[in-house]
Scaffold this active site. Sequence first.
Site, PDB file in Angstrom:
ATOM      1  N   ASP A   1       0.832  -1.217   0.000  1.00  0.00           N
ATOM      2  CA  ASP A   1       0.000   0.000   0.000  1.00  0.00           C
ATOM      3  C   ASP A   1       0.861   1.259   0.000  1.00  0.00           C
ATOM      4  O   ASP A   1       0.673   2.165  -0.807  1.00  0.00           O
ATOM      5  CB  ASP A   1      -0.873   0.070   1.269  1.00  0.00           C
ATOM      6  CG  ASP A   1      -2.085  -0.828   1.190  1.00  0.00           C
ATOM      7  OD1 ASP A   1      -2.691  -0.898   0.118  1.00  0.00           O
ATOM      8  OD2 ASP A   1      -2.430  -1.439   2.222  1.00  0.00           O
TER       9      ASP A   1
ATOM     10  N   GLU B   1      -5.207   7.671   0.059  1.00  0.00           N
ATOM     11  CA  GLU B   1      -5.708   6.953   1.238  1.00  0.00           C
ATOM     12  C   GLU B   1      -4.685   6.884   2.380  1.00  0.00           C
ATOM     13  O   GLU B   1      -5.036   7.016   3.537  1.00  0.00           O
ATOM     14  CB  GLU B   1      -6.128   5.532   0.827  1.00  0.00           C
ATOM     15  CG  GLU B   1      -6.702   4.754   1.993  1.00  0.00           C
ATOM     16  CD  GLU B   1      -7.359   3.441   1.589  1.00  0.00           C
ATOM     17  OE1 GLU B   1      -7.175   2.996   0.449  1.00  0.00           O
ATOM     18  OE2 GLU B   1      -8.060   2.869   2.436  1.00  0.00           O
TER      19      GLU B   1
ATOM     20  N   ASP C   1      -6.347   5.604  -4.691  1.00  0.00           N
ATOM     21  CA  ASP C   1      -6.382   4.446  -3.795  1.00  0.00           C
ATOM     22  C   ASP C   1      -5.284   3.515  -4.302  1.00  0.00           C
ATOM     23  O   ASP C   1      -5.418   2.893  -5.362  1.00  0.00           O
ATOM     24  CB  ASP C   1      -7.753   3.755  -3.846  1.00  0.00           C
ATOM     25  CG  ASP C   1      -7.896   2.722  -2.728  1.00  0.00           C
ATOM     26  OD1 ASP C   1      -6.852   2.285  -2.199  1.00  0.00           O
ATOM     27  OD2 ASP C   1      -9.031   2.356  -2.406  1.00  0.00           O
TER      28      ASP C   1
ATOM     29  N   ILE D   1      -4.032   0.610  -3.354  1.00  0.00           N
ATOM     30  CA  ILE D   1      -4.518  -0.770  -3.550  1.00  0.00           C
ATOM     31  C   ILE D   1      -5.950  -0.800  -3.044  1.00  0.00           C
ATOM     32  O   ILE D   1      -6.206  -0.779  -1.840  1.00  0.00           O
ATOM     33  CB  ILE D   1      -3.674  -1.810  -2.794  1.00  0.00           C
ATOM     34  CG1 ILE D   1      -2.232  -1.795  -3.317  1.00  0.00           C
ATOM     35  CG2 ILE D   1      -4.289  -3.213  -2.976  1.00  0.00           C
ATOM     36  CD1 ILE D   1      -1.341  -2.852  -2.714  1.00  0.00           C
ATOM     37  N   ASP D   2      -6.888  -0.825  -3.969  1.00  0.00           N
ATOM     38  CA  ASP D   2      -8.291  -0.922  -3.601  1.00  0.00           C
ATOM     39  C   ASP D   2      -8.675  -2.393  -3.609  1.00  0.00           C
ATOM     40  O   ASP D   2      -8.341  -3.114  -4.544  1.00  0.00           O
ATOM     41  CB  ASP D   2      -9.155  -0.154  -4.609  1.00  0.00           C
ATOM     42  CG  ASP D   2     -10.623  -0.279  -4.273  1.00  0.00           C
ATOM     43  OD1 ASP D   2     -10.998   0.052  -3.134  1.00  0.00           O
ATOM     44  OD2 ASP D   2     -11.397  -0.740  -5.136  1.00  0.00           O
TER      45      ASP D   2
ATOM     46  N   THR E   1      -8.314  -4.570  -0.555  1.00  0.00           N
ATOM     47  CA  THR E   1      -7.226  -5.249   0.170  1.00  0.00           C
ATOM     48  C   THR E   1      -7.530  -6.724   0.381  1.00  0.00           C
ATOM     49  O   THR E   1      -6.633  -7.575   0.285  1.00  0.00           O
ATOM     50  CB  THR E   1      -7.001  -4.566   1.538  1.00  0.00           C
ATOM     51  OG1 THR E   1      -6.812  -3.177   1.303  1.00  0.00           O
ATOM     52  CG2 THR E   1      -5.794  -5.123   2.249  1.00  0.00           C
TER      53      THR E   1
ATOM     54  N   ASP F   1     -12.486   5.459  -3.246  1.00  0.00           N
ATOM     55  CA  ASP F   1     -13.080   4.162  -3.565  1.00  0.00           C
ATOM     56  C   ASP F   1     -14.018   4.226  -4.779  1.00  0.00           C
ATOM     57  O   ASP F   1     -14.552   3.189  -5.195  1.00  0.00           O
ATOM     58  CB  ASP F   1     -13.853   3.604  -2.367  1.00  0.00           C
ATOM     59  CG  ASP F   1     -12.914   2.948  -1.360  1.00  0.00           C
ATOM     60  OD1 ASP F   1     -11.882   2.416  -1.778  1.00  0.00           O
ATOM     61  OD2 ASP F   1     -13.218   2.983  -0.157  1.00  0.00           O
TER      62      ASP F   1
HETATM   63  P1  AMP Z   1     -15.172  -4.250  -2.061  1.00  0.00           P
HETATM   64  O1  AMP Z   1     -13.924  -4.764  -2.657  1.00  0.00           O
HETATM   65  O2  AMP Z   1     -16.296  -4.143  -2.991  1.00  0.00           O
HETATM   66  O3  AMP Z   1     -15.480  -4.999  -0.787  1.00  0.00           O
HETATM   67  O4  AMP Z   1     -14.886  -2.732  -1.644  1.00  0.00           O
HETATM   68  C1  AMP Z   1     -13.627  -2.380  -1.211  1.00  0.00           C
HETATM   69  C2  AMP Z   1     -13.628  -1.094  -0.427  1.00  0.00           C
HETATM   70  O5  AMP Z   1     -14.676  -1.095   0.547  1.00  0.00           O
HETATM   71  C3  AMP Z   1     -12.343  -1.007   0.333  1.00  0.00           C
HETATM   72  O6  AMP Z   1     -11.384  -0.271  -0.356  1.00  0.00           O
HETATM   73  C4  AMP Z   1     -12.726  -0.352   1.620  1.00  0.00           C
HETATM   74  O7  AMP Z   1     -12.610   1.033   1.490  1.00  0.00           O
HETATM   75  C5  AMP Z   1     -14.173  -0.716   1.815  1.00  0.00           C
HETATM   76  N1  AMP Z   1     -14.340  -1.846   2.746  1.00  0.00           N
HETATM   77  C6  AMP Z   1     -14.740  -3.085   2.456  1.00  0.00           C
HETATM   78  N2  AMP Z   1     -14.779  -3.872   3.570  1.00  0.00           N
HETATM   79  C7  AMP Z   1     -14.365  -3.096   4.588  1.00  0.00           C
HETATM   80  C8  AMP Z   1     -14.170  -3.307   5.990  1.00  0.00           C
HETATM   81  N3  AMP Z   1     -14.411  -4.496   6.564  1.00  0.00           N
HETATM   82  N4  AMP Z   1     -13.771  -2.249   6.744  1.00  0.00           N
HETATM   83  C9  AMP Z   1     -13.528  -1.054   6.162  1.00  0.00           C
HETATM   84  N5  AMP Z   1     -13.675  -0.794   4.851  1.00  0.00           N
HETATM   85  C10 AMP Z   1     -14.083  -1.784   4.065  1.00  0.00           C
HETATM   86 MG    MG Z   2     -10.347   1.176  -1.355  1.00  0.00          MG
END
Ligand code: AMP
Ligand code: MG
Length: 384
Positions: free
Chosen positions: A83, A106, A166, A168-169, A171, A323
């Site tokens: 990251d 981020e 971002d 690494i979106d 994670t 995001d």
């Molecule tokens: P997705 O890959 O669709 O789950 O979305 C990813 C983004 O949602 C991430 O970059 C985070 O910003 C946010 N996100 C998803 N799960 C969480 C979590 N458990 N806690 C905080 N942010 C999260």
């Molecule tokens: Mg993200």
Amino acid sequence: MRAAALRSTVRVGVRQISQHRRARNMVHVRAQSTTDERRYPERMHHAARAVQLVSKLCRSIQSSLTTSEQVSKSDDSPVTVADFAAQAVIAYVLAKEVPEVGLVAEENAAEMRLDAGADLRARVTAVVNETLSGLIDAPLSEVEVMDAIDRGTSDGGASGAFWILDPIDGTKGFINGRQYAIALALMEDGEVTGGVLGCPNMPSEKIPRGATEIPTASPGCLFVAYKGCGTTASALDVRSPLEDGVKVTTMKVKNASEATYMESWGDSVVAAHGFTNALSDAMGMTSPPVRIDSMAKYAALARGDTNMYLRFPPKTYREKVWDHAAGAIVVQEAGGVITDGSGKPLDFSKGRFLDIDIGIVATSTPELHAKLLETIAQVAQQQQ
Ligand code: AMP
Ligand code: MG
């Protein structure tokens, strides 16, 4: 003295790269001038190259994660190194190439600058220098790397030009060997005008109808959009993404019942599978959802793989601009529509957060968007 000499050498090195790249871009501009399409501005060429560079870094760290025991996002896990290093490389390269454009990102280096952050600071600096090797004349110091990361601490807002990053979106996708994205948007005077999505694990083939997830593939895909210029997709490893890529558009459907949709995996705080399932039933859809991590969902929508991206976080969750910003313009320039779940446009000019009502939705057409908003209102009311 030594530090000053090093900085000066670095500046000269990057200036030489810039001149070389500018010359290449001029050839590109001339080559395109026979068409009446608007040309991608120089800034987007730099953005695309910076994301390409960092995608390599991410691929190499993700493959080492499969053999590493340290896979959680804790203080000095490989994920955290990736990251920070990704943010540092993009911030450093863009500061040299396009210094007048600021950065909202981020991550920040506050903890890494403390004594307790010494190990992580050294590891991040090593990865950054490895990635920039051949592009700069001398390695960056730890301070230069931390300073590059902290270029991203600005608050954004409604005036001037800045990138939204971002590094690494997704994670969880990165850790688990699934999809993730490097997402870089350009804001100009309160509006998202440009976006780059690097998706290092995304297959070049479209998602087959009926699939519920997508495999990982190499070398991955790169998407670049700019207002009025459309969205271009290419393989992530092409020499020049905007010359070698192809224009993509969203997939049209005649009836909402034929539509397909994407959503987050169940391990995401923003997944609301009960609600999306109810929407799907209410619209008469028969295809199962496709679950994909990260902003790769926006890329797949722009490319015409599916018709919708549905995202309904809990009321307590605040969405962040990084995001969605790059994904929003990538979808819009491919012919899609994105708003919050009540139909309000997303306003990226209010700082680091997005204020939304009932989630975020993106669709392949305005007609499908209208039908979806109507259905959301109905289903939300029934569930109250
Ligand atoms: P997705 O890959 O669709 O789950 O979305 C990813 C983004 O949602 C991430 O970059 C985070 O910003 C946010 N996100 C998803 N799960 C969480 C979590 N458990 N806690 C905080 N942010 C999260
Ligand atoms: Mg993200």
